[in-house]
Design a protein around this motif. Structure first.
Motif, mmCIF file in Angstrom:
data_model
loop_
_atom_site.group_PDB
_atom_site.id
_atom_site.type_symbol
_atom_site.label_atom_id
_atom_site.label_comp_id
_atom_site.label_asym_id
_atom_site.label_seq_id
_atom_site.Cartn_x
_atom_site.Cartn_y
_atom_site.Cartn_z
ATOM 1 N N ILE A 93 0.851 -1.170 0.000
ATOM 2 C CA ILE A 93 0.000 0.000 0.000
ATOM 3 C C ILE A 93 0.894 1.229 0.000
ATOM 4 O O ILE A 93 1.867 1.289 0.738
ATOM 5 C CB ILE A 93 -0.942 0.002 1.225
ATOM 6 N N GLN A 94 0.562 2.216 -0.817
ATOM 7 C CA GLN A 94 1.351 3.439 -0.886
ATOM 8 C C GLN A 94 0.488 4.603 -0.413
ATOM 9 O O GLN A 94 -0.131 5.302 -1.200
ATOM 10 C CB GLN A 94 1.824 3.667 -2.336
ATOM 11 N N PRO A 95 0.389 4.823 0.912
ATOM 12 C CA PRO A 95 -0.447 5.898 1.404
ATOM 13 C C PRO A 95 0.124 7.264 1.056
ATOM 14 O O PRO A 95 1.313 7.401 0.791
ATOM 15 C CB PRO A 95 -0.455 5.686 2.919
ATOM 16 N N GLN A 96 -0.769 8.248 1.073
ATOM 17 C CA GLN A 96 -0.349 9.600 0.802
ATOM 18 C C GLN A 96 -0.555 10.411 2.078
ATOM 19 O O GLN A 96 -1.447 10.132 2.861
ATOM 20 C CB GLN A 96 -1.161 10.189 -0.348
ATOM 21 N N THR B 250 3.916 5.392 5.927
ATOM 22 C CA THR B 250 3.206 4.126 5.945
ATOM 23 C C THR B 250 2.443 3.993 7.257
ATOM 24 O O THR B 250 2.641 4.766 8.194
ATOM 25 C CB THR B 250 4.186 2.955 5.800
ATOM 26 N N THR C 120 0.331 5.529 11.930
ATOM 27 C CA THR C 120 1.598 5.635 11.215
ATOM 28 C C THR C 120 2.730 5.154 12.113
ATOM 29 O O THR C 120 2.581 4.996 13.325
ATOM 30 C CB THR C 120 1.895 7.088 10.800
ATOM 31 N N TYR D 149 -5.260 10.304 3.559
ATOM 32 C CA TYR D 149 -5.023 8.861 3.507
ATOM 33 C C TYR D 149 -6.189 8.081 2.884
ATOM 34 O O TYR D 149 -6.218 6.862 2.943
ATOM 35 C CB TYR D 149 -4.750 8.327 4.922
ATOM 36 N N SER E 82 -5.294 5.392 0.378
ATOM 37 C CA SER E 82 -4.161 4.585 0.836
ATOM 38 C C SER E 82 -4.523 3.140 1.124
ATOM 39 O O SER E 82 -3.652 2.307 1.355
ATOM 40 C CB SER E 82 -3.580 5.198 2.111
#
Length: 339
Positions: A8-11, A15, A68, A100, A103
């Motif tokens: 998963i590539q959260p914004q 992470t 996080t 998020y 994400s």
């Protein structure tokens, strides 16, 4: 226990992992509610750190968070007992920080909740959720996590609950979905007027029932046992009828008057589907302006029938639904209200 989220590539930058609640999360949960809802969320507990800690300690709410690596809470969802049956838990009060939302945080929390946390806790026998119908995001999750649609609560929540994000113009409906973890086959009775649509609901259920057609009159020697709960912010009244008797109509009217004195405009009544005369009880309500909501599995431990009445005009055209069956159920409910 951590449930690491892979691929998963959260914004925008950090992470996260999914975890059960710890007391130091309370401050982050409060910040999250303020970020998403401002000061407008109706359950004030979520603006009080100590209240959140106490609720988790006492089991009134079970918080699952997306956190996080730096310890920031960027998402939360909850389990809590809200039905008369304490083995039936509601899934709700879920939100994710705006940055998020793409994400996978919401999906990760629900996956952990449904597939890991609940199976480890044998006191939780069934889950249900109310997916709002001003968008289909949560309805898609309902299908993904094997919840069966059984009821629609029209005009459930006021638009004011969605002011910050401006996602609703009028009152918002909710689609109810249930998932069984511990089967409990039992006998229920179908009101003749709803026999067809209810059998369609039960044909899709992930549990077994012996279904008979309701018949007979309300017991002439037995009084109604009912309890009224009012939700002031939502202007909503819920009446739990665990036992319907000869005075059902009078008791309902009495409780409606109590509710109207507190500005209630949406009424819901739960009838006990294990009572052979539930069909007569449903007809009594229909004669007083109520219409179908749907079925509520395991509500009283045995199943319940949701009936509802609105003293506002539901905007049926604004109710957004995802599945074909939920759209069919809404058509039936809308027609039943017109009768």
């Amino acid at each position: 226990m951590k449930n690491e989220v892979a691929n998963i590539q959260p914004q925008p930058k950090d992470t996260f992992y999914v975890d059960t609640f710890r007391p130091q999360d309370a401050e982050g949960i409060v910040r999250l509610f303020r970020a998403v809802y401002g000061e407008g969320y109706p359950i004030r507990l979520f603006y009080d750190q100590e209240a959140i800690i106490a609720a988790n300690r006492e089991g009134r709410y079970i918080s699952v968070v997306a956190r996080t690596n730096a310890g920031e809470v960027v998402g939360v969802t909850h389990l809590y007992p809200s039905a008369p049956n304490m083995a039936l838990y509601e899934v709700g009060v879920g939100l994710v920080l705006k940055e998020y939302r793409n994400s996978g945080a919401s999906k990760a929390m629900l996956s952990y909740l449904f597939d890991e946390f609940v199976p480890r806790n044998s006191n939780i026998e069934e889950l249900f959720g109310e997916s709002v119908c001003n968008h289909i995001i949560m309805q898609k999750s309902m299908e993904l996590f094997r919840h069966i649609e059984t009821a629609i609560e029209v005009a459930l929540m006021p638009a004011e609950a969605y002011t910050t994000e401006k996602s609703a113009r009028g009152r918002v409906a909710a689609l109810d979905g249930f998932r069984c973890y511990v089967p409990k086959p039992h006998k229920i009775f179908m009101p003749p007027v709803y026999n067809g649509i209810l059998r369609e609901i039960y044909a899709r259920l992930d549990d077994e029932r012996e279904i008979l057609l309701s018949s007979g009159s309300l017991p002439s020697s037995r009084q109604t046992s009912a309890e009224l709960t009012i939700f002031d912010f939502a202007r909503l009244a819920r009446i739990a009828v665990t036992r319907a008797g000869y005075d059902l109509a009078a008791r309902i009217l009495e409780m409606e008057e109590q509710a109207r004195a507190k500005n209630v405009i949406v009424f819901q009544v739960w009838l006990n589907l294990t009572e052979p005369w539930v069909g007569r009880a449903a007809e009594t309500l229909r004669e007083n302006g109520y219409f179908l909501g749907g079925a509520l599995p395991r509500w009283f431990d045995g199943d319940a029938l949701l009936m509802q009445k609105t003293e506002c005009d539901p905007d049926f055209d604004s109710i957004i639904l995802y599945s074909d069956f939920s759209k069919k159920l809404l058509r039936f409910i809308r027609d039943d209200r017109r009768v």
